[in-house]
Each structure stands twice: as structure tokens, then as C-alpha cells.
Design an enzyme around this catalytic site. Structure first.
Site, PDB file in Angstrom:
ATOM      1  N   ASN A  51     150.891 -67.173  10.006  1.00 25.08           N
ATOM      2  CA  ASN A  51     149.393 -67.378   9.974  1.00 25.08           C
ATOM      3  C   ASN A  51     148.710 -68.639  10.329  1.00 25.08           C
ATOM      4  O   ASN A  51     149.673 -69.723  10.784  1.00 25.08           O
ATOM      5  CB  ASN A  51     149.133 -67.420   8.481  1.00 25.08           C
ATOM      6  CG  ASN A  51     149.781 -68.302   7.625  1.00 25.08           C
ATOM      7  OD1 ASN A  51     149.534 -69.461   7.773  1.00 25.08           O
ATOM      8  ND2 ASN A  51     150.711 -67.808   6.566  1.00 25.08           N
ATOM      9  N   ASP A  69     152.820 -62.942   3.090  1.00 25.71           N
ATOM     10  CA  ASP A  69     152.839 -62.065   1.875  1.00 25.71           C
ATOM     11  C   ASP A  69     153.748 -60.916   2.425  1.00 25.71           C
ATOM     12  O   ASP A  69     154.100 -60.158   1.447  1.00 25.71           O
ATOM     13  CB  ASP A  69     151.304 -61.332   1.857  1.00 25.71           C
ATOM     14  CG  ASP A  69     150.575 -62.233   1.134  1.00 25.71           C
ATOM     15  OD1 ASP A  69     151.087 -63.050   0.059  1.00 25.71           O
ATOM     16  OD2 ASP A  69     149.225 -62.339   1.279  1.00 25.71           O
ATOM     17  N   LYS A  94     148.378 -65.306 -12.370  1.00 23.51           N
ATOM     18  CA  LYS A  94     149.784 -66.069 -12.012  1.00 23.51           C
ATOM     19  C   LYS A  94     149.888 -67.098 -13.095  1.00 23.51           C
ATOM     20  O   LYS A  94     150.840 -67.869 -13.037  1.00 23.51           O
ATOM     21  CB  LYS A  94     149.407 -66.529 -10.924  1.00 23.51           C
ATOM     22  CG  LYS A  94     149.233 -65.654  -9.561  1.00 23.51           C
ATOM     23  CD  LYS A  94     149.473 -66.145  -8.187  1.00 23.51           C
ATOM     24  CE  LYS A  94     149.102 -65.302  -7.004  1.00 23.51           C
ATOM     25  NZ  LYS A  94     149.582 -65.749  -5.749  1.00 23.51           N
ATOM     26  N   PHE A 110     146.674 -72.545  -4.828  1.00 25.92           N
ATOM     27  CA  PHE A 110     145.551 -72.584  -3.842  1.00 25.92           C
ATOM     28  C   PHE A 110     145.045 -70.847  -3.667  1.00 25.92           C
ATOM     29  O   PHE A 110     146.027 -70.129  -3.665  1.00 25.92           O
ATOM     30  CB  PHE A 110     145.863 -73.060  -2.611  1.00 25.92           C
ATOM     31  CG  PHE A 110     145.627 -74.687  -2.480  1.00 25.92           C
ATOM     32  CD1 PHE A 110     146.698 -75.448  -3.216  1.00 25.92           C
ATOM     33  CD2 PHE A 110     144.735 -75.200  -1.927  1.00 25.92           C
ATOM     34  CE1 PHE A 110     146.469 -76.775  -3.232  1.00 25.92           C
ATOM     35  CE2 PHE A 110     144.511 -76.558  -1.783  1.00 25.92           C
ATOM     36  CZ  PHE A 110     145.584 -77.211  -2.430  1.00 25.92           C
ATOM     37  N   LYS A 134     166.730 -59.095  21.289  1.00 23.28           N
ATOM     38  CA  LYS A 134     165.009 -59.032  21.774  1.00 23.28           C
ATOM     39  C   LYS A 134     164.509 -57.648  21.939  1.00 23.28           C
ATOM     40  O   LYS A 134     165.177 -56.892  22.925  1.00 23.28           O
ATOM     41  CB  LYS A 134     164.900 -59.851  22.971  1.00 23.28           C
ATOM     42  CG  LYS A 134     163.526 -60.177  23.468  1.00 23.28           C
ATOM     43  CD  LYS A 134     163.312 -60.892  24.609  1.00 23.28           C
ATOM     44  CE  LYS A 134     161.849 -60.816  25.145  1.00 23.28           C
ATOM     45  NZ  LYS A 134     161.584 -61.366  26.494  1.00 23.28           N
TER      46      LYS A 134
HETATM   47  N1  CTP Z   1     151.498 -67.751  -3.198  1.00 22.25           N
HETATM   48  C1  CTP Z   1     152.980 -67.555  -3.442  1.00 22.25           C
HETATM   49  N2  CTP Z   1     153.822 -66.663  -2.878  1.00 22.25           N
HETATM   50  C2  CTP Z   1     153.172 -65.528  -2.194  1.00 22.25           C
HETATM   51  C3  CTP Z   1     151.906 -65.624  -1.839  1.00 22.25           C
HETATM   52  C4  CTP Z   1     151.085 -66.786  -2.081  1.00 22.25           C
HETATM   53  O1  CTP Z   1     153.413 -68.474  -3.926  1.00 22.25           O
HETATM   54  N3  CTP Z   1     154.093 -64.488  -1.655  1.00 22.25           N
HETATM   55  C5  CTP Z   1     150.852 -68.516  -3.558  1.00 22.25           C
HETATM   56  C6  CTP Z   1     149.999 -69.329  -2.626  1.00 22.25           C
HETATM   57  O2  CTP Z   1     150.752 -70.693  -2.125  1.00 22.25           O
HETATM   58  C7  CTP Z   1     148.983 -69.983  -3.221  1.00 22.25           C
HETATM   59  C8  CTP Z   1     148.562 -68.876  -4.322  1.00 22.25           C
HETATM   60  O3  CTP Z   1     149.739 -68.234  -4.189  1.00 22.25           O
HETATM   61  O4  CTP Z   1     148.999 -71.005  -4.202  1.00 22.25           O
HETATM   62  C9  CTP Z   1     147.452 -67.803  -3.818  1.00 22.25           C
HETATM   63  O5  CTP Z   1     147.721 -67.532  -2.475  1.00 22.25           O
HETATM   64  P1  CTP Z   1     146.716 -66.388  -1.820  1.00 22.25           P
HETATM   65  O6  CTP Z   1     147.264 -65.897  -0.579  1.00 22.25           O
HETATM   66  O7  CTP Z   1     145.450 -67.126  -1.725  1.00 22.25           O
HETATM   67  O8  CTP Z   1     146.519 -65.306  -2.696  1.00 22.25           O
HETATM   68  P2  CTP Z   1     147.646 -63.961  -2.957  1.00 22.25           P
HETATM   69  O9  CTP Z   1     148.098 -64.021  -4.128  1.00 22.25           O
HETATM   70  O10 CTP Z   1     148.331 -63.765  -1.877  1.00 22.25           O
HETATM   71  O11 CTP Z   1     146.530 -62.884  -2.956  1.00 22.25           O
HETATM   72  P3  CTP Z   1     145.494 -62.602  -1.548  1.00 22.25           P
HETATM   73  O12 CTP Z   1     146.150 -62.627  -0.489  1.00 22.25           O
HETATM   74  O13 CTP Z   1     145.273 -61.096  -1.987  1.00 22.25           O
HETATM   75  O14 CTP Z   1     144.116 -63.358  -1.668  1.00 22.25           O
END
Ligand code: CTP
Length: 393
Positions: free
Chosen positions: A203, A272, A334, A316, A282
Site C-alpha cells: 500500500n 489486511d 479494538k 490510527f 516466478k
Molecule cells: N491494524 C492492525 N492489524 C491489521 C489492520 C490494521 O493492527 N491487520 C491497525 C492499524 O495499524 C491501525 C488500526 O489497526 O492502527 C486501524 O487500521 P485501518 O486499516 O484504518 O482499519 P481496519 O481495522 O483495517 O479497518 P478498515 O480497513 O475496514 O477501515
């Protein structure tokens, strides 16, 4: 005491205003001028404003007996060089101490803030940029020059930042060590999830916010472990650095550090999903469409929230709509203490830039929307909020 080194450039006149502002903010300031700086502004101007004799390169023995160069180095709580020419930056980065300013700087143990000012092409010169990187690596604080009309006739980056901005940075750097005793575990940057030996999904996270948090925490006296995905940034001086790649690596590193820390800040843009199957060779190009099957990664922060163990958890939330509501939901889901939400679709906020526009929400229900500011400044605001929330406990 602030020791201000003034080097020779047309921006010298702004250093006069800087001294006035610092004195107004009740700092004591002693000025050192290089010989060429004295061609632009007289030492008498700085002496009158600061109330101290100005140390110049051509200092005489009376001056040396009054306050020797080592005393000058020792009395500094912060050493500021503004404006800093390409020449002085090169000398400092190269360890050259051939005049009073560079000698005192070499001898000081105080933190150093450098505000470069020069022609745009000089600023963009890879040698200068390499020198700045070197100084950042050592832990020097370097301000970004401002954009605009330059005295040399060019437009672009190279102007000395406004004196108000430099004074603000000085105040920020001299903040007391109010995070001492904290052991912070900070995550930063993106993850990379491999598809085969040469490809990955990732990302747009640059890591800048997490690194700014690590730098600010070190400066405010915390012990810091920074778990970082791949970024183009220098590891912050003074922090323990743990490099990871995938979300699974990051999870393992975080869990390994969790017991020792007091507070976790998850600024990383954790992937995610990961590929269900990672090819060990490859993947070859073919004519047919291919499908990628992605499986969810565990939510690291949610797992920490379930254990909690008396730790403070800061997350965040990268959002593109309903900022506050989504942040509050993440805070509850969370089990966090603070969520810093930013609208990644807004200009000046989110991925890769040097600025952010954030809203801080906390578990008491308080919500604070902040204006656009540098990620360094936001890091300090997050810690201010954290300390205020924590103090009644
Ligand atoms: N985070 C985490 N582990 C994951 C995804 C996210 O610890 N697998 C943490 C990120 O570091 C951040 C927070 O969770 O502090 C929120 O991340 P964000 O991507 O905004 O939210 P998600 O919970 O992934 O939800 P969505 O993508 O649906 O908004």
C-alpha cells in the site's frame, strides 16, 4: 540557553527577527556569526537584541576569556543554525571545524536544529541532499526550506522558513522530557505480501507518521522500539529498530516486544490480506486472466486490545468518509485508548505527504480535530493528548 549560529546569506535579516521572537518567548540567546554573516548584518544588531556580546569568527582574547568556545558549547540547551548555507552544512557533515561556529558546534552535546536557506539548485544538489541525510541520520533536526521567491531571482524551494516557524520548532525541541519512563512500541510503514519471489502487494504508506512519532518520543525521553515495514526513511537515531516485511512478521515482532512496553502505537498500514498461495517460482506471463485469492491477516491491534494487560493502546484510522464515527467505532471494537483518524482522501492529509489533518478521539469520548500540520508537530500533539488522558489515572 539557545546558541544561534548565523551564517552568511541574504536570509540573515530573518535571523534578527528570530532572535527577537526567542527573547520575547523568554529564551536566552547567544549568537555566533560567521565572517560572511557579518557582511550582511552587523554583530551590534544581534548584540542589542540578545543582550549578550556576539561571538564572531574574529573573536579576540578578551572574548575568549569572557566565554570560551567550550563554555559556549556547554551552555547550549539547543544549538540552532539559521540561516544555514550549503557551505556550513557541508562542513558540519564533513566534520570540519575551521571557524568559531563549526568549532562550537563540534564541541556541543546539545541537540542541533538546522534551517537551510539557499538557491533552489544548490538545495537540490545531490551533495547537499546527501549531507542533510547524513546529519539526519546522526539525529540533527533539519527544517524543510520554504517555497517561494528566492533572492537569487528563482522561484522554488530554498527560502529560510519564517522566523515564527523556526521559533515554534525551537519550542518543540526544548519541551521537557515528559515521556521519560515510557517504553513505546511503535509500528510504521506498509507491509509487503509476496505473490511469488519477485512480486508483492502493498500500500501507499511511506512510514513518515510512525517515524515522526518515534523521533518525538525519543526527544521527549521515552525508550522506543520501532517496528517498521519497508520504507525509504532513515531509522530514527536513538530508537531500537526492527525491520519487518509482511503483516505476519510485524505481528510476531510486536507480540515479541509487547511484554516489555508500556504503550503501543500502531501507525503502520498493516496489510489486511495476504495471498492464499505464494508461488515459489516466478509466475510466467500467459494469455489467460489469473485470479488472486487473498486471505485475511489477523488484526494485530485488535488482538492486543483483547489482552490489554494494562498497556495503553493507540491506533490510527485511515478513512475516506465519516471520519469521527469510524474512528470511534474502531476505538470501541479494538478496545483502544486513543485513535488518530485522518481522511486520506483530503489534500494535505494521509499517505506519503509531510503533513496530516487529523482528528484525535479517545476513550472518554473526547474528540479533537486538528488543522493541517507537519507530521512532526502532529506527533507531539498526539503525545500531549496521551499525557493529558493518562495523568488522572
Ligand atoms: N491494524 C492492525 N492489524 C491489521 C489492520 C490494521 O493492527 N491487520 C491497525 C492499524 O495499524 C491501525 C488500526 O489497526 O492502527 C486501524 O487500521 P485501518 O486499516 O484504518 O482499519 P481496519 O481495522 O483495517 O479497518 P478498515 O480497513 O475496514 O477501515
Amino acid at each position: 540557553m539557545i546558541v544561534l549560529g548565523v551564517t552568511g546569506g541574504i536570509a540573515c535579516y530573518k535571523a534578527v527577527e528570530l532572535v527577537r521572537l526567542l527573547i520575547k518567548a523568554e529564551f536566552k540567546v547567544r549568537v555566533i556569526m560567521t565572517r560572511s554573516a557579518t557582511e550582511f548584518v552587523t554583530p551590534l544588531t544581534f548584540q542589542t537584541l540578545s543582550g549578550y556580546p556576539v561571538a564572531t569568527e574574529t573573536f579576540d582574547l578578551t572574548q575568549e576569556s569572557e566565554i570560551g568556545h567550550i563554555n559556549l558549547a556547554d551552555c547550549a540547551d539547543l544549538f540552532v543554525v539559521a540561516p544555514a548555507t550549503a557551505n556550513v552544512i557541508g562542513k558540519i557533515a564533513g566534520g570540519i571545524a575551521d571557524d568559531l561556529l563549526t568549532t562550537v558546534l563540534m564541541a556541543t552535546q546539545a541537540p542541533v536544529l538546522i534551517a537551510p536557506a539557499m538557491n533552489i539548485h544548490m538545495y537540490e544538489n545531490p551533495i547537499l541532499q546527501e549531507n542533510l541525510r547524513r546529519l539526519r541520520r546522526i539525529g540533527y533536526h533539519i527544517m524543510e526550506p520554504a517555497d517561494g521567491y528566492l533572492a537569487c531571482g528563482y522561484e522554488g524551494k530554498g527560502r529560510l522558513p519564517d522566523p515564527e516557524k523556526i521559533a515554534g520548532e525551537v519550542e518543540r525541541l526544548l519541551k521537557k522530557k515528559d515521556l521519560s519512563g515510557e517504553r513505546l512500541l511503535i509500528t510504521a510503514g506498509p507491509n509487503r505480501e509476496p505473490l511469488d519471489p519477485v512480486r508483492y502487494i502493498s500500500n501507499r504508506s511511506s512510514g513518515k507518521m510512525g517515524y515522526a512519532l518515534a523521533r518525538a518520543a525519543v526527544r521527549r525521553g521515552a525508550e522506543v522500539a520501532l517496528v517498521s515495514g519497508p520504507t525509504a526513511l532513515e531509522p530514527p537515531a536513538g530508537a531500537r529498530f526492527i525491520a519487518v516485511t509482511t503483516a505476519a512478521d510485524m505481528r510476531e515482532a510486536v507480540l515479541g516486544e509487547y511484554a516489555q512496553c508500556t504503550t503501543v502505537i500502531m501507525a503502520a498500514a498493516v496489510s489486511d490480506y495476504h495471498a492464499a498461495v505464494v508461488a515459489d517460482k516466478k509466475m510466467k506471463r500467459g494469455e489467460a486472466a489469473i485470479e488472486l485469492r487473498l486471505e485475511p491477516n489477523p488484526d494485530i491491534l485488535k488482538d492486543l486490545g483483547q489482552r490489554k494487560d494494562g498497556k495503553w493502546l493507540i491506533g490510527f484510522a485511515a478513512e475516506t468518509e465519516d471520519l469521527t464515527a469510524n474512528a470511534q467505532k474502531k476505538l470501541r471494537d479494538k478496545n483502544l485508548d486513543i485513535v488518530v483518524a485522518n481522511n486520506v482522501a483530503e489534500t494535505g492529509s494521509g499517505f506519503d505527504g509531510d503533513t496530516n489533518i487529523a482528528t484525535i478521539v479517545d476513550r472518554t469520548g473526547a474528540t479533537r480535530s486538528l488543522p493541517m500540520m507537519s507530521k512532526d508537530e502532529l506527533a507531539d500533539r498526539i503525545y500531549d493528548h496521551f499525557l493529558a488522558l493518562k495523568s488522572p489515572r
